[in-house]
Design a protein around this motif. Sequence first.
Motif, PDB file in Angstrom:
ATOM      1  N   ARG A   1      25.516 -56.683  37.060  1.00  0.00           N
ATOM      2  CA  ARG A   1      26.553 -57.740  37.082  1.00  0.00           C
ATOM      3  C   ARG A   1      27.853 -57.163  37.647  1.00  0.00           C
ATOM      4  NH1 ARG A   1      24.142 -61.776  37.856  1.00  0.00           N
ATOM      5  NH2 ARG A   1      26.026 -62.986  37.520  1.00  0.00           N
TER       6      ARG A   1
ATOM      7  N   ASN B   1      31.806 -56.271  38.734  1.00  0.00           N
ATOM      8  CA  ASN B   1      33.022 -55.926  37.981  1.00  0.00           C
ATOM      9  C   ASN B   1      34.058 -57.039  38.143  1.00  0.00           C
ATOM     10  OD1 ASN B   1      31.934 -53.354  37.449  1.00  0.00           O
ATOM     11  ND2 ASN B   1      32.789 -52.544  39.353  1.00  0.00           N
ATOM     12  N   LYS B   2      33.875 -58.121  37.410  1.00  0.00           N
ATOM     13  CA  LYS B   2      34.767 -59.269  37.609  1.00  0.00           C
ATOM     14  C   LYS B   2      36.195 -58.947  37.154  1.00  0.00           C
ATOM     15  CE  LYS B   2      34.887 -64.123  36.278  1.00  0.00           C
ATOM     16  NZ  LYS B   2      34.196 -65.093  35.416  1.00  0.00           N
TER      17      LYS B   2
ATOM     18  N   HIS C   1      35.108 -58.002  31.561  1.00  0.00           N
ATOM     19  CA  HIS C   1      33.692 -58.049  31.948  1.00  0.00           C
ATOM     20  C   HIS C   1      33.080 -56.654  31.971  1.00  0.00           C
ATOM     21  CE1 HIS C   1      33.387 -62.263  32.968  1.00  0.00           C
ATOM     22  NE2 HIS C   1      32.133 -62.054  33.335  1.00  0.00           N
TER      23      HIS C   1
ATOM     24  N   ARG D   1      30.125 -55.616  29.466  1.00  0.00           N
ATOM     25  CA  ARG D   1      28.847 -55.165  30.018  1.00  0.00           C
ATOM     26  C   ARG D   1      28.518 -53.770  29.472  1.00  0.00           C
ATOM     27  NH1 ARG D   1      29.661 -54.358  35.997  1.00  0.00           N
ATOM     28  NH2 ARG D   1      30.467 -52.386  35.224  1.00  0.00           N
TER      29      ARG D   1
ATOM     30  N   LYS E   1      39.720 -63.853  27.885  1.00  0.00           N
ATOM     31  CA  LYS E   1      38.971 -63.175  28.950  1.00  0.00           C
ATOM     32  C   LYS E   1      37.716 -62.506  28.393  1.00  0.00           C
ATOM     33  CE  LYS E   1      42.386 -62.125  32.539  1.00  0.00           C
ATOM     34  NZ  LYS E   1      43.694 -62.684  32.181  1.00  0.00           N
TER      35      LYS E   1
ATOM     36  N   ALA F   1      33.762 -63.292  29.121  1.00  0.00           N
ATOM     37  CA  ALA F   1      32.837 -62.242  29.558  1.00  0.00           C
ATOM     38  C   ALA F   1      31.574 -62.283  28.707  1.00  0.00           C
ATOM     39  CB  ALA F   1      33.501 -60.872  29.450  1.00  0.00           C
TER      40      ALA F   1
ATOM     41  N   ASP G   1      29.464 -65.263  29.597  1.00  0.00           N
ATOM     42  CA  ASP G   1      28.794 -65.043  30.888  1.00  0.00           C
ATOM     43  C   ASP G   1      27.619 -64.078  30.781  1.00  0.00           C
ATOM     44  OD1 ASP G   1      30.425 -66.620  32.373  1.00  0.00           O
ATOM     45  OD2 ASP G   1      31.184 -65.012  33.679  1.00  0.00           O
ATOM     46  N   LEU G   2      27.820 -63.022  30.022  1.00  0.00           N
ATOM     47  CA  LEU G   2      26.857 -61.911  30.071  1.00  0.00           C
ATOM     48  C   LEU G   2      25.731 -62.014  29.043  1.00  0.00           C
ATOM     49  CD1 LEU G   2      29.356 -58.947  30.694  1.00  0.00           C
ATOM     50  CD2 LEU G   2      27.862 -60.051  32.373  1.00  0.00           C
TER      51      LEU G   2
END
Lengths: 250, 312
Positions: A87, A89-90, A94, A98, A156, A160, A163-164
């Motif tokens: 994935r 590195n947003k 994130h 991760r 944030k 993350a 999303d993950l």
Amino acid sequence: MDNAIYNYALRMGDTCLILSHRLAERCSNGPFLEEDIAMTNISLDLLGGADLFLSLAAEVEGEGRSADDLAYRRNERQYYNHLLAERPNKNFAHVMMRQFLHDALLHPLYTGLKLSKNEHLAGIAEKGVKESAYHIRHSSMWIVRLGKGTDDSKEKLQDALDDLWTYTGEMFEYNDEEATLAKDGVIPSFEELKTTWLKTVKEVFNEAGLEVPKDKWMATGGRQGVHSEFLGHMIAEMQYLPRAYPDAKW
Amino acid sequence: MDEAKQEELFWKKIEAEEKIEPKDWMPEDYRKNLIRQISQHAHSEVIGMQPEGNWITRAPSLRAKKVLLAKIQDEAGHGLYLYSACETLGVSRDTLIEQLHQQKAKYSSIFNYPVLSWADIGAVGWLVDGAAIVNQVSLQRTSYGPYSRAMVRICKEESFHQRQGYEIITQMANGTAEQREMAQDALNRLWWPSLMMFGPTDKDSPNSAKAMKWKIKRESNDLLRQRFIDKTVPQAEILGLSIPDPDLELQADGSYKFGEINWQEFYDVVQGNGPCNKQRLDHHIKAHNEGAWVREAAIAYGMSKSKETIAA
């Protein structure tokens, strides 16, 4: 050749290698210098682990290939890392999420693998368990810090996680080959790892004030070499020199 | 003690080769000069992470990648000791970074050149770290204690970097025709900028005289440059690479006479007009700005923790 050990070592090696690569991309992009150093340090540890696992795979395969051949001469369909590792590195939240989701797996995994009946795997885990203890301390500290920091950092971080989360299911998938390895005391049991992992992440998320996403659809494919579109780019970049100059030694 | 007495004591220490420590009285100009030099050095270490970082994701073997990652981590660590040494002079790291962003503080102009091939990574270790060591070995005897001690630590690691750079360039110089070409090309592009790292010639170096009197700087730019050339030319010969200087000539005393440095280029790059000046600074500013929310969160969390401790 021992297919089961080869496959296991390859999967572990690939996950460590790809995660290390993502962290290495962050070099000189840290929020402050100490954290930049910590990231490259963790990237370096993971790369060391990747080298050991891939060397073992190459040795078990016994066809004269090296760890470098495995890292630099396979295409993306022959890579078996977890999707989570690749994935992008947003942002810092994130990256840290991760990392934490991986660390919470790798630490108990190495702890279990240290007792492996396979001395090579036990040897790799000996080193990994010390490093991963530091990694999980580092990432869980950041999860709490960002979760309890400002409204912005919490938002944030929750983004993350949302999303993950979908990429975490795959980390506990296993096949018959791996079930036998676990039964024979060669690798830790996936079921037990999942229990430990879940306990750790829930504890830390609870302390950080994060909501654990409801169980939902989980992405899969990495273990079969079916990846996101991101991996091809990473590998193209990583393998550029050995592929462009196949006769050269570096 | 009145200021005249304190100044007398300061000079006595300098004469006696004793170190000046953070709590000691020091002339304001001495402090300013140190801050300028140490911060420039710290910024160089940190900006230097970018050109090398440019190749981490393309390092051609697992070992090469490990060595490069470890090296960049060392450079970042050097940046940290040097910022800390600078902070002992009463200036915060935030202020130093602000000065960098406002272009009030400089960093070594060498990092404004692009690192274009894997051979350049070798050349950076061999030439750039090689030049840095010559300078830093001399600075181990600098008069300011924290700076001197940072230099001692840094020199140990830099000599390892120089060897690893030379190893890469050796492998390439002895490799395929294409690798050899890359090695020669790297030397061609980085040789002159490496010589410029020592700064202007002694007659044109405005800060040198004072810095030498204070023993901040121990040896002159020209002398250090000559030492680097004399050390490096034979290393290039061993590799069969040619130094891009038609005027280079071995003299009777074993040192090399060398051609005229393009000082116009040096001043252009120092003044911001080099191939990567804008790119390097923009990257640093961008990373710093993108990290602002993380630093704010860490501070907010730290404050809430200390409140908890006080309440408990």
